[in-house]
Every structure is written in structure tokens, then in C-alpha cells.
Design a protein around this motif. Sequence first.
Motif, PDB file in Angstrom:
ATOM      1  N   GLN A 169       0.843  -1.197   0.000  1.00 30.75           N
ATOM      2  CA  GLN A 169       0.000   0.000   0.000  1.00 30.75           C
ATOM      3  C   GLN A 169       0.875   1.242   0.000  1.00 30.75           C
ATOM      4  N   VAL A 170       0.563   2.169  -0.871  1.00 37.65           N
ATOM      5  CA  VAL A 170       1.210   3.481  -0.856  1.00 37.65           C
ATOM      6  C   VAL A 170       0.207   4.459  -0.261  1.00 37.65           C
ATOM      7  N   LYS A 171       0.571   5.114   0.814  1.00 38.17           N
ATOM      8  CA  LYS A 171      -0.336   6.057   1.469  1.00 38.17           C
ATOM      9  C   LYS A 171      -0.451   7.313   0.613  1.00 38.17           C
ATOM     10  N   ARG A 172      -1.693   7.740   0.393  1.00 31.35           N
ATOM     11  CA  ARG A 172      -1.947   8.898  -0.455  1.00 31.35           C
ATOM     12  C   ARG A 172      -2.856   9.907   0.245  1.00 31.35           C
ATOM     13  N   ASP A 173      -2.726  11.149  -0.177  1.00 29.85           N
ATOM     14  CA  ASP A 173      -3.570  12.210   0.351  1.00 29.85           C
ATOM     15  C   ASP A 173      -5.003  11.979  -0.132  1.00 29.85           C
ATOM     16  N   ALA A 174      -5.946  12.058   0.801  1.00 31.40           N
ATOM     17  CA  ALA A 174      -7.334  11.759   0.464  1.00 31.40           C
ATOM     18  C   ALA A 174      -7.912  12.754  -0.538  1.00 31.40           C
ATOM     19  N   LYS A 175      -7.433  13.991  -0.532  1.00 32.80           N
ATOM     20  CA  LYS A 175      -7.982  15.020  -1.420  1.00 32.80           C
ATOM     21  C   LYS A 175      -7.288  15.038  -2.779  1.00 32.80           C
ATOM     22  N   THR A 176      -5.957  15.012  -2.774  1.00 31.15           N
ATOM     23  CA  THR A 176      -5.210  15.149  -4.027  1.00 31.15           C
ATOM     24  C   THR A 176      -4.864  13.824  -4.674  1.00 31.15           C
ATOM     25  N   GLY A 177      -4.810  12.762  -3.878  1.00 27.75           N
ATOM     26  CA  GLY A 177      -4.409  11.462  -4.401  1.00 27.75           C
ATOM     27  C   GLY A 177      -2.910  11.312  -4.552  1.00 27.75           C
ATOM     28  N   ASN A 178      -2.155  12.334  -4.141  1.00 29.69           N
ATOM     29  CA  ASN A 178      -0.698  12.282  -4.237  1.00 29.69           C
ATOM     30  C   ASN A 178      -0.112  11.416  -3.134  1.00 29.69           C
ATOM     31  N   SER A 179       1.003  10.784  -3.436  1.00 28.12           N
ATOM     32  CA  SER A 179       1.690   9.945  -2.451  1.00 28.12           C
ATOM     33  C   SER A 179       2.160  10.792  -1.277  1.00 28.12           C
ATOM     34  N   LYS A 180       2.121  10.194  -0.084  1.00 28.63           N
ATOM     35  CA  LYS A 180       2.627  10.861   1.110  1.00 28.63           C
ATOM     36  C   LYS A 180       4.095  10.538   1.367  1.00 28.63           C
ATOM     37  N   GLY A 181       4.702   9.734   0.484  1.00 28.83           N
ATOM     38  CA  GLY A 181       6.121   9.430   0.629  1.00 28.83           C
ATOM     39  C   GLY A 181       6.426   8.218   1.478  1.00 28.83           C
ATOM     40  N   PHE A 182       5.397   7.440   1.825  1.00 28.60           N
ATOM     41  CA  PHE A 182       5.652   6.192   2.557  1.00 28.60           C
ATOM     42  C   PHE A 182       4.534   5.205   2.248  1.00 28.60           C
ATOM     43  N   GLY A 183       4.769   3.959   2.618  1.00 28.66           N
ATOM     44  CA  GLY A 183       3.772   2.931   2.353  1.00 28.66           C
ATOM     45  C   GLY A 183       3.963   1.743   3.276  1.00 28.66           C
ATOM     46  N   PHE A 184       3.287   0.644   2.941  1.00 26.69           N
ATOM     47  CA  PHE A 184       3.351  -0.549   3.778  1.00 26.69           C
ATOM     48  C   PHE A 184       3.490  -1.795   2.904  1.00 26.69           C
ATOM     49  N   VAL A 185       4.123  -2.813   3.455  1.00 30.61           N
ATOM     50  CA  VAL A 185       4.270  -4.087   2.768  1.00 30.61           C
ATOM     51  C   VAL A 185       4.179  -5.202   3.803  1.00 30.61           C
ATOM     52  N   ARG A 186       3.645  -6.331   3.386  1.00 29.45           N
ATOM     53  CA  ARG A 186       3.568  -7.495   4.286  1.00 29.45           C
ATOM     54  C   ARG A 186       3.922  -8.748   3.500  1.00 29.45           C
ATOM     55  N   PHE A 187       4.730  -9.606   4.116  1.00 29.01           N
ATOM     56  CA  PHE A 187       5.197 -10.830   3.468  1.00 29.01           C
ATOM     57  C   PHE A 187       4.526 -12.059   4.063  1.00 29.01           C
ATOM     58  N   THR A 188       4.598 -13.157   3.325  1.00 29.63           N
ATOM     59  CA  THR A 188       4.057 -14.423   3.813  1.00 29.63           C
ATOM     60  C   THR A 188       4.966 -15.031   4.879  1.00 29.63           C
ATOM     61  N   ASP A 189       6.272 -14.996   4.629  1.00 31.10           N
ATOM     62  CA  ASP A 189       7.219 -15.680   5.514  1.00 31.10           C
ATOM     63  C   ASP A 189       7.924 -14.722   6.460  1.00 31.10           C
ATOM     64  N   TYR A 190       8.067 -15.168   7.686  1.00 27.79           N
ATOM     65  CA  TYR A 190       8.749 -14.368   8.706  1.00 27.79           C
ATOM     66  C   TYR A 190      10.222 -14.178   8.357  1.00 27.79           C
ATOM     67  N   GLU A 191      10.825 -15.217   7.746  1.00 29.63           N
ATOM     68  CA  GLU A 191      12.239 -15.121   7.379  1.00 29.63           C
ATOM     69  C   GLU A 191      12.454 -14.004   6.356  1.00 29.63           C
ATOM     70  N   THR A 192      11.519 -13.882   5.415  1.00 31.04           N
ATOM     71  CA  THR A 192      11.613 -12.819   4.418  1.00 31.04           C
ATOM     72  C   THR A 192      11.506 -11.458   5.084  1.00 31.04           C
TER      73      THR A 192
END
Length: 304
Positions: free
Chosen positions: A141-164
Motif C-alpha cells: 500500500q502506498v499512502k496517499r492524500d485523500a484530497k489530491t491522491g498524491n503519495s505521502k512518501g511512505f507505504g506498507f508491505v507485508r510478506f508471507t514468511d517471517y524469514e523474508t
Amino acid sequence: MSELYIRVAEDENEEPMEIPSEDDGTVLLSSVAAQFPGACGLRYRNPESQCMRGVRLVEGVLHAPESSWGNLVYVVNYPKESIYSSDNKRKMEEIDAASAVKVKRGFQKTSDLIVLGLPWKTTEQDLKDYFSTFGEVIMVQVKRDAKTGNSKGFGFVRFTDYETQTKVIAQRHMIDGRWCDCKLPNSKASPDEPMRSRKIFVGRCTEDMTTDDLRQYFMQYGEVTDVFIPKPFRAFAFVTFADDQVAQALCGEDLIIKGVSVHISNAEPKHNNIHQLFHNFPGGVASLAAMFGRSQYPFPSSHV
């Protein structure tokens, strides 16, 4: 009349088994099910069209296609949800194995990781393409401004494996030409203190650092809503982000700004240490109160 057998297998590539037919040339479904538990019918590959064809089944009796079983290999049909099919057996074994691993590693569940410093142009597909090189990605997920839709410069990621996940956290990442950090977000502040988790304390500042310098530097991590440098100068500053998770993720870091190493920590002291802060602060309580005079940095008068 000599007994006729037809060749039946679970898969076209497996060795077939001979199943006896009845005197009239039909085959009882019960005869097939006796050797292949759960079977509900038969199919075969037509020699001319090379397509699979089903064998007619009437009241538990299978009828030969075109009046002759021939020398074909007939493949067993199973109900789609049958637990007896070979495919489903393998799936169940895989699920059981995955469950066993999950029980064994109950304390090693993966978490959403925050990705700091993303270029404004980076999309969720870019993020997924990059992190998929490390392992299977569940979510991006890339976090975006609700009004402009522009990226806020950060996001999130989740993996299947803990080792990864562990491997990804242990290194920096070059994404779309910029170095990014990937880490576990720190715990959030309580719901009745939303602003506290958005603000960081920047220690070891030098006098040549301006509010613009700090704003420009910290904008690489996310949207900055306020920068405050106390006057007279006291070698620290406050930076407030639009998103609390960015602020919390930076806490505990040592960063280089204008060639100087600064330390990032929570802007708000823990309640059990606040009296000691007032006692040790240069100028005492009055000086600290003056610094918190601005409305967005309310002075916690309940502790004075």
C-alpha cells in the motif's frame, strides 16, 4: 460370455487398473468406487478431437461410449469438494503442513512493515515488483492524500514468511532511485493522545539548522505539517508529521542532517518521568512552559 474389463486410472499418466464390466457391457459405478473411493463417474480422451468426454451415467450404471469401451484409459471423476481426489489430498497435506509450521512459529507471525522515504512517483505495483524479489508479498500500500491522491512518501508491505520479513528489515532498499528504509512501526499513542504520536523530538541540533532545513530533510519520510525550533536556541527541535506511523517509525534513529548526527525520540515524555524533566530542564518549569506556549504544543499543566 467372457468377462470384459475396462482400464481405469485416477490420472491419465498413472498406471491403470482393470475394472470388471457386467454381462450387458455396462460398468457399475459401485465397482469403480470399490477401487477408487469417492468416485462419481468416468471420463476419457476422445482419440479424434483429443478433448475429454464424460461417460454416460444412469442410476449408478456407466454405459460404454459408442457401444464399446475399446482400449481407452478411463479417468476417475471426483466431486469438486471431495476429500478423496489426489489433488485435494495434496492440498489438505499442504494445509496441514502449513498449520503445523504456524503452530510451531506462533510467535513469528509477519507484520505490516512501514516503508519510509518512497519517491513520490512510486506506485503500489512498483512496490510489489520490488519486494517480490525477496519473497511472496501478501499486501502493499502506498499512502496517499485523500484530497489530491498524491503519495505521502511512505507505504506498507507485508510478506508471507517471517524469514523474508527479517531479511527485508535488515537492509536498506533502493526503490526508484532513492534509498528507503523498511521497518516495524512502533506502537501508537493512546487514542486520546493522537497528536503525540505524530511529533518527534530532534536532539543535538546545531544553530545553523533552520526550520526549512529540517522540513526539507524530513519530507523524504512523509508529509511534514510543522517544524518548531525553540528560541533562544536550545539544541533541539520538534517536527510534526501528518501521519503518526511515520513519526513513530523514526523514533530511536540517529540521522545525519547538514553533516551533524541528530537523535530522534518521542516528543512527549512518559508520564512517570515528566517531573524529572521539569526539574532538570534549563531554566526550570517557567522556561519549559514558555516553550509550550504555542497552541499545537500544549503544556501539560496537570503535571506542574
